[in-house]
Design an enzyme around this catalytic site. Structure first.
Site: not given
Ligand code: ADP
Length: 547
Positions: A227, A359, A435, A533
């Site tokens: 990424e 998990k 993991d 702005h």
């Protein structure tokens, strides 16, 4: 002796050397022409015999025929092989013995190139034989005669097994695996531990963010990610934290959990076991049974939940530097066996009954914690917020309240009161051999931001109750992951204080999340500022645009 005498001596020496060179060259020519025909015959005979012997031994191994049962042809081949070896030794040996010192170098070169040639041809013969063997195994896998999973044990060579499986897969599917590397991974190191039936490995770039200044120490944090901006953004957060004097972390809890589900005929009996397990007087006995499983696993608590006549028993134990799932499971197994004598009507349905909870997003981890529970904080002065993070304290506090707290509450989040904790957790987990599936609960995080020092500075914190990390076992011992742990100074078992490395890693994870939160939240807040702005300046713009 005068200068002239020395010169004559040198001349004589030079001539002698020249003579040797000329003599050596002539002798070499003579030797070359004298031996070129027999050498040609020798090489043909030698390699034919080697090839014949190798192929016949391969057949014997395949047919399980003992190697010492030798046919007449093989005997002849062996004798020819030995004779050619004697010839080889005689040829090179003779020249070697007779050589003058000047010739020795040339003869050495001749011997070396001869030996190299022999090695090269032997390698080529081996390659031909082994590629023929590989081809046969590949065909056996493609036809289904040899199961792909059995290749490692059958061949005893993990890399060759991966190669054969890969070629077979390409043939079966008709799809190319070009681009998925095979070379560069130690396939022995993953056998029986990290991955079954490998055909290669996926490359993930590792970036470095830092230095992170945490509890007075500096760390360079490896992040494996695809990424874009993630490492750069975390790095910016680290910079802000560093200039501000660093972050502080506190470990609140350290215990891995496993919760089997057991069933009884009645809810009454399930409750009996619950009371038995939660009775403080019984804890010592249960702990001593549990702790037999490992030097490092030490039972901390047992908590039970009942659903009708089913009982969920959540065991929590310390696990040293291991993430600890195997360790805690072994301890639980011991306790269940022990309980069976007092509760023979107990039916063990599963070693894991999802009340652990591993998990999967679950409130039990969010509330009770799992693995390491860490809180990490920093105070960022207003000038650092402005200069490094390009925003202001009030905007950050407001955004945090509306996004990470209220927004997540509106979404019904479970442990997701943060901007992108899982981005950082996943990248550090991948780099350090954790993991990656445990990213689910390890990313549970609440990010808090508050204006302090009369509203000038920013107090920022992340509270993460279930960071599941280890520095031994699983993927942590693989070469690249181990190098990343080494960079952090937490590789392997901590000899002085077992568990110290895993605890330090958990703190680094939390501090990295803190940096990631600071940086992303600032980017969003700054974007909001840009938008406001533009919005508030539009009327001016429009006015100036009027003719
Ligand atoms: P996990 O329990 O995380 O699945 P493993 O069972 O694969 O991990 O690895 C833990 C193993 O490492 C155990 O066999 C344990 O005895 C050994 N070990 C060696 N040193 C340590 C340590 N400092 N902390 C925890 N385990 C250790």
């Amino acid at each position: 002796m005068g200068v002239g005498g020395g010169y004559l001596m040198k001349q004589a020496d030079a001539k002698r050397k020249d003579d040797h060179v000329i003599f050596g060259a002539e002798k070499k020519k003579m030797v070359d022409s004298q031996y070129s025909i027999p050498m040609g015959i020798f090489f043909s005979v030698f390699f034919s015999v080697v090839y014949y012997l190798l192929t016949s031994w391969r057949e014997k191994i395949r047919n399980s025929t003992p190697l010492h049962v030798v046919t007449m042809t093989e005997m002849a081949a062996i004798i020819t092989f030995l004779a050619s070896c004697v010839y080889l030794l005689g040829f090179f040996g003779m020249s070697f013995v007779q050589a003058t010192p000047e010739e020795e170098e040339e003869e050495e070169d001749t011997v070396k190139s001869g030996v190299e040639l022999v090695k090269q041809v032997v390698e080529e013969v081996e390659t031909i034989v082994s590629s023929q063997e590989d081809e046969e195994v590949i065909q056996a896998v493609v036809s289904g005669k040899t199961p792909s999973y059995s290749l490692e044990s059958k061949l005893g060579d993990c890399k060759r097994a991966a190669f054969i499986r890969r070629v077979a897969l390409e043939r079966i599917t008709g799809k190319s695996l070009d681009g998925l590397p095979l070379e560069g991974l130690d396939y022995e190191s993953i056998l029986g531990q990290c991955c079954e039936m490998p055909v290669g490995y996926v490359q993930i770039p590792v970036g470095i963010a830092g230095p992170l200044l945490l509890d007075g120490k500096e760390f360079s944090v490896p992040m494996a990610t695809t990424e874009g901006c993630l490492v750069a953004s975390t790095n910016r957060g680290f910079k802000a934290i560093h200039i501000s004097g660093g972050a502080t972390s506190i470990l609140l809890k350290d215990g891995m959990t496993r919760a089997p589900v057991v069933r009884f005929a009645t809810a009454r009996r399930a409750a009996d076991l619950k009371f038995f397990l939660e009775e403080p007087l019984n804890f010592e006995t249960i702990a001593s049974v549990f702790n037999k499983s490992s030097r490092f696993g030490r039972l901390q608590t047992v908590r039970c939940a009942i659903a009708g006549k089913n009982l969920y028993i959540r065991f929590t134990c310390s696990t040293g530097d291991a993430m600890g799932m195997n360790m805690v499971s072994k301890g639980v197994q011991n306790v269940l066996e022990y309980l069976q004598s007092d509760f023979p009507d107990m039916d063990v349905i599963g070693i894991s009954g999802n009340y652990c909870s591993d998990k999967k997003p679950a409130a039990v981890n969010w509330i009770e914690g799992r693995g390491k529970s860490v809180v990490c904080e920093a105070i960022i002065p207003e000038e650092v917020v402005k200069k490094v993070l390009k925003t202001d304290v009030a905007s950050l506090v407001e955004l945090n309240m509306l996004k990470n707290l209220t927004g997540s509450a509106m979404a019904g989040a479970l442990g997701g009161f943060n901007a992108h904790a899982s981005n950082i957790v996943s990248a550090v987990y991948l780099a350090t051999g954790q993991d990656p599936a445990q990213n689910v609960e390890s990313s549970h995080c609440i990010t808090m931001m508050e204006a302090v020092n009369d509203g000038r500075d920013l107090h920022v914190s992340v509270t993460m109750p279930s960071i599941e990390v280890g520095t031994v076992g699983g993927g942590t011992q693989l070469a690249s992951q181990s190098a990343c742990l080494n960079l952090l100074g937490v590789k392997g078992a901590n000899k002085d204080s077992p568990g110290g490395n895993a605890r330090q890693l958990a703190k680094v994870v939390a501090a990295s999340v803190l940096a990631g939160e600071l940086s992303l939240m600032s980017a969003i807040a700054a974007g909001q500022l840009v938008n406001s702005h533009m919005k508030y300046n539009r009327s001016n713009k429009d006015a100036s645009a009027k003719p």
